[in-house]
Every structure is written in C-alpha cells, then in structure tokens.
Write an enzyme that holds these catalytic residues in place. Structure first.
Site, PDB file in Angstrom:
ATOM      1  N   GLY A 233       0.818  -1.141   0.047  1.00  0.00           N
ATOM      2  CA  GLY A 233      -0.053   0.125  -0.001  1.00  0.00           C
ATOM      3  C   GLY A 233       0.917   1.225  -0.119  1.00  0.00           C
ATOM      4  N   CYS A 234       0.271   2.382  -0.397  1.00  0.00           N
ATOM      5  CA  CYS A 234       1.041   3.730  -0.335  1.00  0.00           C
ATOM      6  C   CYS A 234       1.481   4.124   0.950  1.00  0.00           C
ATOM      7  CB  CYS A 234       0.177   4.852  -1.084  1.00  0.00           C
ATOM      8  SG  CYS A 234      -1.579   5.020  -0.475  1.00  0.00           S
ATOM      9  N   TYR A 235       0.694   4.241   1.842  1.00  0.00           N
ATOM     10  CA  TYR A 235       1.144   4.615   3.463  1.00  0.00           C
ATOM     11  C   TYR A 235       1.938   3.651   3.864  1.00  0.00           C
ATOM     12  CZ  TYR A 235      -2.998   8.093   3.800  1.00  0.00           C
ATOM     13  OH  TYR A 235      -3.683   9.137   3.779  1.00  0.00           O
TER      14      TYR A 235
ATOM     15  N   THR B 136       4.302   1.703   2.237  1.00  0.00           N
ATOM     16  CA  THR B 136       5.487   2.020   1.654  1.00  0.00           C
ATOM     17  C   THR B 136       6.360   3.344   2.377  1.00  0.00           C
ATOM     18  OG1 THR B 136       4.807   1.080  -0.446  1.00  0.00           O
ATOM     19  CG2 THR B 136       6.576   2.726  -0.323  1.00  0.00           C
ATOM     20  N   SER B 137       5.533   4.342   2.578  1.00  0.00           N
ATOM     21  CA  SER B 137       6.390   5.599   3.215  1.00  0.00           C
ATOM     22  C   SER B 137       6.702   5.363   4.544  1.00  0.00           C
ATOM     23  CB  SER B 137       5.317   6.760   3.011  1.00  0.00           C
ATOM     24  OG  SER B 137       4.271   6.820   3.715  1.00  0.00           O
TER      25      SER B 137
END
Length: 350
Positions: A153-155, A157-158
């Site tokens: 997911g995007c969150y 990954t960060s």
C-alpha cells in the site's frame, strides 16, 4: 533472452493505478501492453478513459476473462479492488502466469488478520502462503522467485521505508512509534464520493480513520518482521488537497542517545545501494513536489535530543512508488529485467 517483448495485461485498468501503470509501461523498452480490462468500460477505447494516452495506444477495454487474457499476455498486473482480486490472482496463477497484485488481498500473511481488517474471508490461504510482500528494499531476493507479488500500500511504503533502518538496528523502542501521514486525494481512488468532492476537500486538511485504517496491520506486519517481535504503532492518516503525494512523519523513542549525524550515517549505510531511495543531506527534509511523477522515496532524518526521539520524514508519489511504479519495479525483479528498467525518470517540476 529473446528480443520479443514481454506481453502485459492490466486487469482493472480504469482507475488511477491502472492508468499510471499504462503510462509507465508505454516507456518500458522490454514490454508491451496487449490487454486492458474494465468491467464498466468494456468495449471502450482505453483513451476514452485516459485521454492523456491518446495517440499512444489503440487498445480497447475487455471484460475480465482469465482464459482469454492468458492467451494474449505473459505477465499480469491486477489493479482490482480488494476481495475481487483474490479470485483473479488464483485463476491467473493456475494458468501459469506471474502476477503483481496491487490490491490488499495478498499483503497480510495471516488470513485471520485479513478477515479482521477487511471483513471478508480469504478464499485462497494456500496461495496466500506463497505470495511475497513486494517491497524490494526488504524482500528483493524473495520477489525474484515469487509467482505472486503483493504490491504494498502507499501509506505502508512511506512508513516502512522511513522506519526500517531504526528497527533493523534496534536503536528505537518499537512500541513507541507514531506515524503521521498526509496523502493527496488520488489515494482515495477514482470513484466519485461526497467526501472527495472538490468543495469538500479544497482548502481543508483532515484526519480520518484514526486507529482503524486498513493499512495499519500491513505496517505492523513488516515492522515486526524487521524486529523479530510484535510491533504495534499509532498511525493517523490525513487527507490534504493535492492530487498526488504522501508525506509521512514518524516518531520513535531512541533507546540510547544519538545525534542527527549518527542517524544519517545509519540511513546512508542501510540505503546506499537502493536505486529508488534518496537520503537527503543532513538538515534537509523531503517535499512531495520533488517526487511527484517519480518512483523515488525521499527521506530526511533527525535526532531530537531534547525529547530523545528519532524523527523521520519520507515523501513518495502515492501513485508511483506507492503503487504502479513499485509494481513495475517488482515485475522487473520477477522477470529478470534490470530493476530500474522503465523507471529511470525524474519527477515533474515545478
């Protein structure tokens, strides 16, 4: 290796991640997109859905028929909603195709955890066992051998990229982690809703799904992998009125005194061979505008000696390193291509 290009299917091509996948793959020298699917837009040219692709493709959207698609494509990207992707991944795997799944369906290794957070049973626990979590910076060797890669997911990954060096080296208390993330509106997907209507979002900034966001167990799973023990985090996402980008600020209590230079050296060593992680010089911190449209993750790190905390700030484009770019990075690893192939481009500026 043959000079023939790898044939690609984008299953579920009408959303933001599907469109971004096509944009990136159009410039990948070793592949060609041969199939795009959309249940709602079957029979329509893909350029009707994404006018920015006009003049670059003449493909028409097809319905999802794994047997038909498998005859036209060697490699499958699934850009379907969670739950829906379960069956599609299973079907393509049975047909002998390698798959990158951009949904959440194969990210969580524990099917009971998946059921708890996504409120659906996992129908294919045996396939779940062989799926690999697709964060190359942590699982590169496993991804190379994977028949099915679960794109992060995007969150997560960060957050994971920001915290990994601290947890791997054991220099912070893993139970003290607080993650504050701010995402552009495209992270909510393309389907219209009142909450994401322009007048509702513009000139606003709001927290949402506090303590209940479905990316939380994904973050905890990977951070626990790094420490060898169970990690619980406090994660709060925010919606910010911009199209793209995620800025995550993570806080963790240092278990012994450290200064900013020492933390910077730790991150420099941890990520020195990573092609898509850019550690900023000491005293500089990321801005989402500098990663927009790129597959880079920018990181800045600071030791707050007054409070005894490490502070890490990461910036990614949620549609690229947070989704479609990372999916292509995983495809490159799974097929034996150079990991950076088709992804060696700068972001957009200004």
């Amino acid at each position: 290796m043959s000079n023939a290009k790898l044939k690609i299917a984008i299953v579920g091509s009408s959303g933001y991640t599907g469109g971004e996948l096509y944009r990136i793959l159009l410039h990948h020298p070793l592949v060609m997109v041969t199939v795009v699917t959309s249940e709602k837009s079957a029979g329509k040219p893909i350029t009707d859905i994404f006018p920015h692709l006009a003049g670059l493709t003449d493909l028409v959207c097809e319905p999802l028929d794994p047997d038909s698609i498998a005859k036209k494509a060697d490699f499958i990207f699934l850009a379907l909603p969670h739950v829906t992707a379960q069956e599609a991944a299973f079907r393509f795997h049975k047909l002998g195709k390698k798959v990158v799944d951009l949904s959440a369906d194969y990210r969580l290794t524990d099917p009971a955890l998946y059921e708890q957070w996504y409120e659906h049973c996992h129908q294919y626990p045996d396939l779940l066992k062989i799926a690999v979590y697709g964060l190359p910076e942590l699982h590169r060797d496993k991804i190379k051998q994977a028949p099915l890669t679960a794109n992060p997911g995007c969150y997560p990954t960060s957050a994971i990229l920001g915290l990994a060096p601290l947890l791997k080296k054991g220099i912070v208390d893993p139970q003290s982690i607080i993650i504050d993330s701010k995402s552009g509106v495209s992270g909510a997907g393309r389907s219209p809703s009142l909450a994401h209507h322009y007048p509702e979002v513009n000139e606003g900034l709001m927290a949402y799904k506090i303590g209940t966001h479905r990316h939380t167990p994904e973050i905890e799973q990977e951070l626990s992998f790094l420490t060898g023990g169970k990690v619980t985090v406090s994660f709060t996402p925010h919606l910010i009125p911009m199209n793209r980008g995620i800025l995550s600020t993570s806080y963790a209590r240092l278990v012994h005194e450290a200064n900013a230079a020492e933390l910077h050296a730790l991150y420099d060593e941890f990520y020195k061979k990573e092609p898509f992680v850019r550690l900023l010089p000491p005293g500089r911190f990321p801005n989402v505008r500098n990663v927009r449209g790129s597959n880079f993750c920018d990181i800045g790190v600071y030791a707050d000696q007054r409070t005894g905390r490490a502070v890490v700030i990461t910036a990614i484009d949620n549609l690229v390193k947070g989704a479609s770019g990372q999916a292509v990075q995983n495809m490159n690893l799974m097929t034996g291509f150079e990991e950076t192939e088709g992804l060696k481009f700068a972001g957009l500026f200004p």
